[in-house]
Write a protein that holds these residues in place. Structure first.
Motif, PDB file in Angstrom:
ATOM      1  N   ILE A  68       0.344   7.457  -0.037  1.00  0.00           N
ATOM      2  CA  ILE A  68      -0.483   8.489  -0.368  1.00  0.00           C
ATOM      3  C   ILE A  68      -2.046   7.714   0.203  1.00  0.00           C
ATOM      4  O   ILE A  68      -2.761   8.402   0.431  1.00  0.00           O
ATOM      5  CB  ILE A  68      -0.719   8.668  -1.918  1.00  0.00           C
ATOM      6  CG1 ILE A  68      -1.763  10.020  -1.832  1.00  0.00           C
ATOM      7  CG2 ILE A  68      -1.051   7.362  -2.819  1.00  0.00           C
ATOM      8  CD1 ILE A  68      -1.328  10.737  -3.173  1.00  0.00           C
ATOM      9  N   ASP A  69      -2.120   6.395   0.064  1.00  0.00           N
ATOM     10  CA  ASP A  69      -3.484   5.771   0.645  1.00  0.00           C
ATOM     11  C   ASP A  69      -3.559   5.743   1.864  1.00  0.00           C
ATOM     12  O   ASP A  69      -4.664   6.235   2.395  1.00  0.00           O
ATOM     13  CB  ASP A  69      -3.438   4.370  -0.065  1.00  0.00           C
ATOM     14  CG  ASP A  69      -3.546   4.223  -1.448  1.00  0.00           C
ATOM     15  OD1 ASP A  69      -3.666   4.972  -2.403  1.00  0.00           O
ATOM     16  OD2 ASP A  69      -3.437   2.917  -2.086  1.00  0.00           O
ATOM     17  N   SER A 110       4.335  10.495   1.619  1.00  0.00           N
ATOM     18  CA  SER A 110       3.225  11.203   1.213  1.00  0.00           C
ATOM     19  C   SER A 110       3.109  12.627   1.891  1.00  0.00           C
ATOM     20  O   SER A 110       2.635  12.384   3.207  1.00  0.00           O
ATOM     21  CB  SER A 110       2.154  10.523   0.848  1.00  0.00           C
ATOM     22  OG  SER A 110       0.799  11.374   0.222  1.00  0.00           O
ATOM     23  N   ASP A 170      -0.009   8.056  -8.584  1.00  0.00           N
ATOM     24  CA  ASP A 170      -0.169   7.362  -7.179  1.00  0.00           C
ATOM     25  C   ASP A 170      -1.676   7.553  -6.755  1.00  0.00           C
ATOM     26  O   ASP A 170      -2.320   6.819  -5.650  1.00  0.00           O
ATOM     27  CB  ASP A 170       0.697   8.381  -6.054  1.00  0.00           C
ATOM     28  CG  ASP A 170       2.154   7.735  -6.158  1.00  0.00           C
ATOM     29  OD1 ASP A 170       2.340   6.964  -6.571  1.00  0.00           O
ATOM     30  OD2 ASP A 170       2.656   8.753  -5.626  1.00  0.00           O
ATOM     31  N   HIS A 228       6.341   6.443  -3.529  1.00  0.00           N
ATOM     32  CA  HIS A 228       5.356   5.628  -2.917  1.00  0.00           C
ATOM     33  C   HIS A 228       5.323   5.315  -1.394  1.00  0.00           C
ATOM     34  O   HIS A 228       4.449   5.016  -0.680  1.00  0.00           O
ATOM     35  CB  HIS A 228       5.205   4.563  -3.642  1.00  0.00           C
ATOM     36  CG  HIS A 228       6.303   3.345  -3.279  1.00  0.00           C
ATOM     37  ND1 HIS A 228       7.648   3.561  -4.035  1.00  0.00           N
ATOM     38  CD2 HIS A 228       6.325   2.319  -2.755  1.00  0.00           C
ATOM     39  CE1 HIS A 228       8.350   2.671  -3.691  1.00  0.00           C
ATOM     40  NE2 HIS A 228       7.724   1.674  -2.834  1.00  0.00           N
ATOM     41  N   ARG A 229       6.683   5.682  -0.846  1.00  0.00           N
ATOM     42  CA  ARG A 229       6.791   5.503   0.544  1.00  0.00           C
ATOM     43  C   ARG A 229       6.772   6.780   1.549  1.00  0.00           C
ATOM     44  O   ARG A 229       7.115   6.888   2.640  1.00  0.00           O
ATOM     45  CB  ARG A 229       8.025   4.921   0.825  1.00  0.00           C
ATOM     46  CG  ARG A 229       8.281   3.416   0.254  1.00  0.00           C
ATOM     47  CD  ARG A 229       8.907   2.350   0.642  1.00  0.00           C
ATOM     48  NE  ARG A 229       9.064   2.240   1.898  1.00  0.00           N
ATOM     49  CZ  ARG A 229       8.679   1.437   2.989  1.00  0.00           C
ATOM     50  NH1 ARG A 229       7.571   0.770   2.442  1.00  0.00           N
ATOM     51  NH2 ARG A 229       8.985   1.194   4.084  1.00  0.00           N
ATOM     52  N   ASP A 266       0.848  15.846  -5.258  1.00  0.00           N
ATOM     53  CA  ASP A 266       0.425  14.420  -5.512  1.00  0.00           C
ATOM     54  C   ASP A 266       0.391  14.239  -7.001  1.00  0.00           C
ATOM     55  O   ASP A 266       0.263  14.807  -7.878  1.00  0.00           O
ATOM     56  CB  ASP A 266      -1.248  14.544  -5.007  1.00  0.00           C
ATOM     57  CG  ASP A 266      -1.194  14.541  -3.455  1.00  0.00           C
ATOM     58  OD1 ASP A 266      -0.382  14.479  -2.687  1.00  0.00           O
ATOM     59  OD2 ASP A 266      -2.443  14.488  -3.142  1.00  0.00           O
ATOM     60  N   ASP A 267       0.932  12.758  -7.098  1.00  0.00           N
ATOM     61  CA  ASP A 267       1.365  12.336  -8.582  1.00  0.00           C
ATOM     62  C   ASP A 267      -0.076  11.862  -8.928  1.00  0.00           C
ATOM     63  O   ASP A 267      -0.506  10.840  -8.287  1.00  0.00           O
ATOM     64  CB  ASP A 267       2.496  11.330  -8.178  1.00  0.00           C
ATOM     65  CG  ASP A 267       2.675  10.936  -9.634  1.00  0.00           C
ATOM     66  OD1 ASP A 267       2.258   9.807 -10.180  1.00  0.00           O
ATOM     67  OD2 ASP A 267       3.727  11.411 -10.080  1.00  0.00           O
ATOM     68  N   THR A 284       2.482  15.828 -11.542  1.00  0.00           N
ATOM     69  CA  THR A 284       1.781  16.153 -10.460  1.00  0.00           C
ATOM     70  C   THR A 284       0.784  17.277 -10.717  1.00  0.00           C
ATOM     71  O   THR A 284       0.806  17.817 -11.769  1.00  0.00           O
ATOM     72  CB  THR A 284       2.769  16.819  -9.524  1.00  0.00           C
ATOM     73  OG1 THR A 284       3.503  17.920  -9.804  1.00  0.00           O
ATOM     74  CG2 THR A 284       4.011  15.873  -9.125  1.00  0.00           C
ATOM     75  N   THR A 329       0.548  -1.135  -0.129  1.00  0.00           N
ATOM     76  CA  THR A 329      -0.021  -0.022   0.125  1.00  0.00           C
ATOM     77  C   THR A 329       0.956   1.177  -0.030  1.00  0.00           C
ATOM     78  O   THR A 329       1.739   1.426   0.821  1.00  0.00           O
ATOM     79  CB  THR A 329      -0.939   0.161   1.254  1.00  0.00           C
ATOM     80  OG1 THR A 329      -1.714  -1.265   1.275  1.00  0.00           O
ATOM     81  CG2 THR A 329      -1.810   1.146   1.212  1.00  0.00           C
ATOM     82  N   PRO A 330       0.794   2.453  -0.996  1.00  0.00           N
ATOM     83  CA  PRO A 330       1.390   3.591  -1.170  1.00  0.00           C
ATOM     84  C   PRO A 330       1.040   4.265   0.152  1.00  0.00           C
ATOM     85  O   PRO A 330       0.029   4.410   0.455  1.00  0.00           O
ATOM     86  CB  PRO A 330       1.131   3.885  -2.496  1.00  0.00           C
ATOM     87  CG  PRO A 330       0.057   3.292  -2.847  1.00  0.00           C
ATOM     88  CD  PRO A 330      -0.199   2.048  -2.257  1.00  0.00           C
TER      89      PRO A 330
END
Length: 167
Positions: free
Chosen positions: A45-46, A86, A120, A83-84, A116-117, A153, A42-43
């Protein structure tokens, strides 16, 4: 440590997130920093969006996925793939706010930040088309879907709009 003055225990919320085995929450002058040990895929951002749903949008929040909990300075300074890590960055202009709101609605999130990408956020070609259409309707700027995709982004997309907007 609790979240902003509404009595929500953010540490308990973070610890209860799916796949999280350990967490720490600290408040800094820039906002709240949450370290999560979450060995899954799970990234960050989630997790950020899950926490923002609890504490409310607009809260400056950084989520760091770490292998083990460490002191805040070390966690913030360590190189980390996107991804690690946010961090919510609020829009600084009306165009950025419009692009953030449009993307957030299209991907069904309460809040999207300037850094934010799209990848992602799981934005697909339909989201890009929705965004380019909304920009054209609002600002009269025709953006190429490929350019929007390559911008990556939300902030860079807003810059494309600003560059193409009539003075």
């Amino acid at each position: 440590m609790s979240a902003p003055s509404d009595g929500i225990d953010l540490a308990a919320e973070a610890a209860g997130l799916p796949g999280v085995t350990a967490s720490s929450v600290e408040t800094t002058p820039e906002g709240i920093v949450v370290q999560l040990v979450a060995p899954g895929t799970t990234p960050a951002i989630d997790y950020r969006h899950l926490l923002l749903a609890t504490i409310g949008v607009g809260t400056p929040l950084t989520v760091l996925l770490v292998d083990e909990l460490t002191n805040l300075s070390a966690a913030l300074d360590a190189p980390r793939p996107a991804h690690r890590r946010s961090t919510y960055v609020a829009p600084g202009s009306d165009i950025e706010a419009f692009v953030c709101a449009t993307v957030a609605e299209a991907v069904e999130l309460k809040q999207v930040g300037v850094e934010d990408d799209l990848f992602d956020l799981a934005a697909d070609s339909l989201v890009l088309i929705e965004l380019t259409t909304a920009v054209t309707e609002r600002y009269g700027v025709q953006l190429d879907v490929q350019d929007v995709f390559e911008a990556g982004t939300v902030g860079r997309i807003a810059a494309l709009v600003t560059a193409g907007a009539p003075s």
